[in-house]
Each structure stands twice: as C-alpha cells, then as structure tokens.
Design an enzyme around this catalytic site. Structure first.
Site, short mmCIF file in Angstrom:
data_model
loop_
_atom_site.label_atom_id
_atom_site.label_comp_id
_atom_site.label_asym_id
_atom_site.label_seq_id
_atom_site.Cartn_x
_atom_site.Cartn_y
_atom_site.Cartn_z
CG HIS A 288 -0.11 -0.22 2.51
ND1 HIS A 288 0.16 -1.48 2.97
CD2 HIS A 288 0.47 0.64 3.36
CE1 HIS A 288 0.88 -1.38 4.09
NE2 HIS A 288 1.08 -0.11 4.33
CB CYS A 289 3.73 2.29 1.70
SG CYS A 289 2.66 2.55 3.13
CB ILE A 290 7.11 0.70 -1.66
CG1 ILE A 290 7.61 0.60 -0.22
CG2 ILE A 290 8.30 0.93 -2.58
CD1 ILE A 290 8.57 -0.53 0.03
#
Length: 441
Positions: A283-285
C-alpha cells in the site's frame, strides 16, 4: 524537535478538563475515520491509553467485525481488540463526530490507473467532518499525501464550516507508520512524526500521541511531516530499484548476487542491505512516491530518481517471468503447457494483503506465454489475475512435486527449504533457496 515524555501528556482526564473550560460535553474522546490497516491500530492504541474511542467507516463489514471483537485486518490481533472492548467501538454513522475531542483521518490515498494521486477518499472524509466540526476539536490527518494538502485543500474544506483552523479548532498532520507483519516494531515503540498548523496545534497533537507511543518528533509545519512520509518510502523504492537492477546485471555477468550482497553487508558503515525480489508491492512503496512525483511535476521540478525507480521495480515481474522461461527451456520444458506453481501471492511474507502484489503481473506474463499457472498461499483462498482465477493448491507437497517449476514470490514461513528441495525446479527471485545441489536457481 523531539518530545520524549518531556511533560505529562494530555490524557483523557486532561482532555475532559479542557472541554469543561470550553463548555463542551463529549461522549467520545477520539474518533478514527477509516478503520483499515492503519486506522484500526491507532484506534486500539488510543483505547489502550484510556481514551473512549470510536471508529467510523463506510464498510458495514469492518464496523461489524470490530464490534464483535474480530480483527478485520492483520495489523491488529484479536487479543488487542479484546483488551479494549469497553473503550472501543465502531459505527457507520458520522453524527457522533461533533461530540469528539480528537478526530483522526486514516482513509486510503491511492493512485488512479494513470499513477496520479486520488485524494477523493480523503476529501470525502473531510467534507463529512465539515458538517460535524465543533469548536475546540483537534483534527489530525494520518493519510499519506503530498506536501501542502493539510494546510491547503483539507483546511479549506474544514473552514467551510465557518470555523477557523488554528483558532477555533486544531489541525495537524501525523503520517501513519504501520508495518504489517513486523513483530519488532508496533505502534507503541515506533516514533510518531507530527506537524501542526500552529505551535498550539502541534503541541496538542504531540501530547495526544505522547500517550500512545514512546517518542514524538515535531516538525516545523504539516508540510515537512507530509514530505517525511513520502521520503521514507521513496528511500525504500529507490534502494529496492537499485538492488533489483543490480540483480539483473549480476545474472547476466554470472555473478552470485546473494553472495555479493552478503559481502557488502559486512561493512559496518555507509551501506544498508536491500534484497531483490519479484517486484515491489503493498500500500505504500508503489504508491507514495507517485504523490511527490505528481506534486513536483506541477511545481516544475521533476522527481526523476523516483520515476526511474518506479519503472525498474514495475519491470521486475516481467524479468522474473523471462527467468522462468529460460530455466524451463534449459531443462527441456517448453513454457507453453508447463505447470508453474506460484508460492505466496501477497505483497510481503506472512500477511494477507495482496495490494499491488508482484504476483499479479508475474502470473499474467506466464499465462500469456501459455503456461498452466497455479498458486498456493496460506493467507489467500482465491486469486484472480485480470479476470482469470488461478487454480489453488491445497496440498502443498503434492503441488510442488507436480509442478514443472515452483516460483517463490513471497517467503511465507511455511515455505521451508526442505520442502522446496522436493521441487523439480525452483526459481526464487528473493532467495537464496537451496535446491538439490544446494545453490539457488
């Protein structure tokens, strides 16, 4: 500026006293808008600290699960929910927001199919809050976004209520730092970064988080806190791209990339080891750096390194698929019709989250080449790739024995080396996994 237990933080009792001074009556201390992978840990941490906490979400499923004490995400355990049963509940009705002291926004901030930021979930949450905003409240944005969002569009929406940020209500940004599956660092021992619209806003937010975690770091403004979150994940994106591209070069030059990384990691300074893999997911990188790419482009300053890192990491599943084809053909097995088993279709080991998993583009490449692709994952019951369901493998030993090639996409703990040694061929992009001759493929 770090605040490490510098003064007794503002707890539930202090918050209640502040409300009495303002002539306010609150039935809930803390509202957490969005009780997914990041919001629910915050809600549990607040309740654990003694705050009367209520989660707000559009999902009837999430709300129902929390209310019966069954964690809907793997960033909170059932035991943690049980421990705060008397202080935490959830609802889909936002009317209670006007009775809260602190409101935290923890809604998703994804990107659209073109890689542009999609702030609509955050803006919708802010518009909902605008209708229930009351004097004296503190609003904290935890959703990842590009610098200037909190002081800009979020502030503008909230001030449509007639209340003024920094005077009638507090406004701050504090990025979530949840790492699913991390057993070493949780909410209580991961420092919180806080940036307030004013010094008073920052102090109130720091006092709140000071009850939940061991260390709070205060930035000059929300912009620096927003930028810090994106820098953290861009750092990982760039270094993963470096080692992923390095792995491709090592393969071409017949250099053992794992031995090379192990050797470089012996240096006690100036080097942090990263490991290559089938791609970068989660969900982030794959998402957060694009927020700054977008904003930097608008400002006329291209974020070239982040853009190139994204391209490298996005290309890894295709490269791994080409490695699979080479390995099969080297052993006399044409890829068309070959039985390929993917182990682990989540984006990281020992969690159930499949968002942006490299397994999807990898499987798509193999299917496009005519392979018969199945999967095994102890955390995922069914898995579809671009509308096509992959066959699940229930008997792991039998599945490995039957496959022409086993590809380890994620190293779930159940995929032990002795089990993989039974495979005909193993390809492990994030290895090394010993094969029959003791060396990685």
């Amino acid at each position: 500026m770090d605040l490490i237990a510098a003064a007794p933080p503002e707890g539930p009792g202090a918050a209640a006293a502040s409300d009495r001074r303002l002539g306010l009556t609150r039935t809930v201390d803390v509202a957490v808008v969005g009780i997914g992978y990041a919001g629910l840990p915050l809600a549990v941490a607040a309740a654990t600290a003694g705050y009367r906490t209520r989660g707000l979400d559009l999902s009837d499923f999430l709300v129902a699960q929390v209310n019966i004490g069954r964690p809907p995400v793997d960033t909170v355990t059932g035991a943690e929910l049980d421990a705060v049963a008397g202080l935490l509940d959830a609802t889909t009705d936002p009317a209670f927001l006007r009775d809260c002291t602190i409101i935290a926004l923890c809604v998703p901030t994804p990107v659209d199919p073109h890689g542009a930021p999609d702030l609509e979930p955050l803006l919708t949450a802010a518009r909902t809050m605008r209708h229930h905003l009351a004097p004296g409240q503190l609003v904290i944005v935890e959703s990842t976004t590009y610098p200037g969002t909190t002081e800009g569009v979020i502030r503008d929406i909230l001030e449509e209520s007639g209340l003024v940020a920094g005077r009638d209500f507090g406004l701050a940004f504090s990025p979530e730092r949840v790492d699913p599956g991390n057993t070493r660092f949780g909410f209580h021992n991961t420092p919180k970064v806080v940036g307030g619209l004013t010094d008073t806003c920052a102090a109130r937010a720091a006092e709140f988080y000071g009850k939940l975690t061991e260390r709070v770091h205060v930035t000059r403004s929300p912009r620096e806190a927003e930028a810090a979150k994106i820098l953290e994940n861009t750092y990982r994106q760039v270094n993963l791209a470096l080692v992923n591209e390095f792995a491709q070069i090592c393969h071409r030059l017949d250099v053992d990339v794992w031995d090379t990384i192990e050797a470089a990691a012996t240096k006690p300074f100036g080097f942090t080891p990263f490991r290559p893999g089938a791609g970068v997911g989660g969900h982030c990188i794959p998402v957060d750096p694009l927020y700054l790419v977008h904003r930097a482009t608008q400002a006329g300053v291209p974020f070239r390194m982040a853009e190139q890192a994204q391209r490298v990491n996005d290309s890894m599943p295709v490269w791994v698929a080409s490695r699979a084809r080479e390995l099969l053909e080297r052993h006399g097995v044409p890829v068309r019709g070959a039985r390929i088993l993917l182990l682990g279709v989540t984006y990281k080991p020992d969690i159930a989250d499949i968002r942006h998993s490299p397994a999807e583009p990898l499987a798509a490449e193999l299917l496009g080449a005519g392979a018969d692709v199945a999967f095994h994952d102890p955390y995922v019951e069914s898995y579809a790739v671009r509308g096509r369901q992959l066959a699940p493998t229930s008997d792991l030993r039998a599945g490995i024995a039957a496959a022409d090639l086993t590809v380890v996409v994620q190293h779930h703990s159940v995929y032990r080396a002795e089990l993989l040694a039974k495979a005909r061929l193993v390809l492990d992009p994030s290895g090394p996994t010993p094969t029959k001759n003791g060396r990685p493929s």
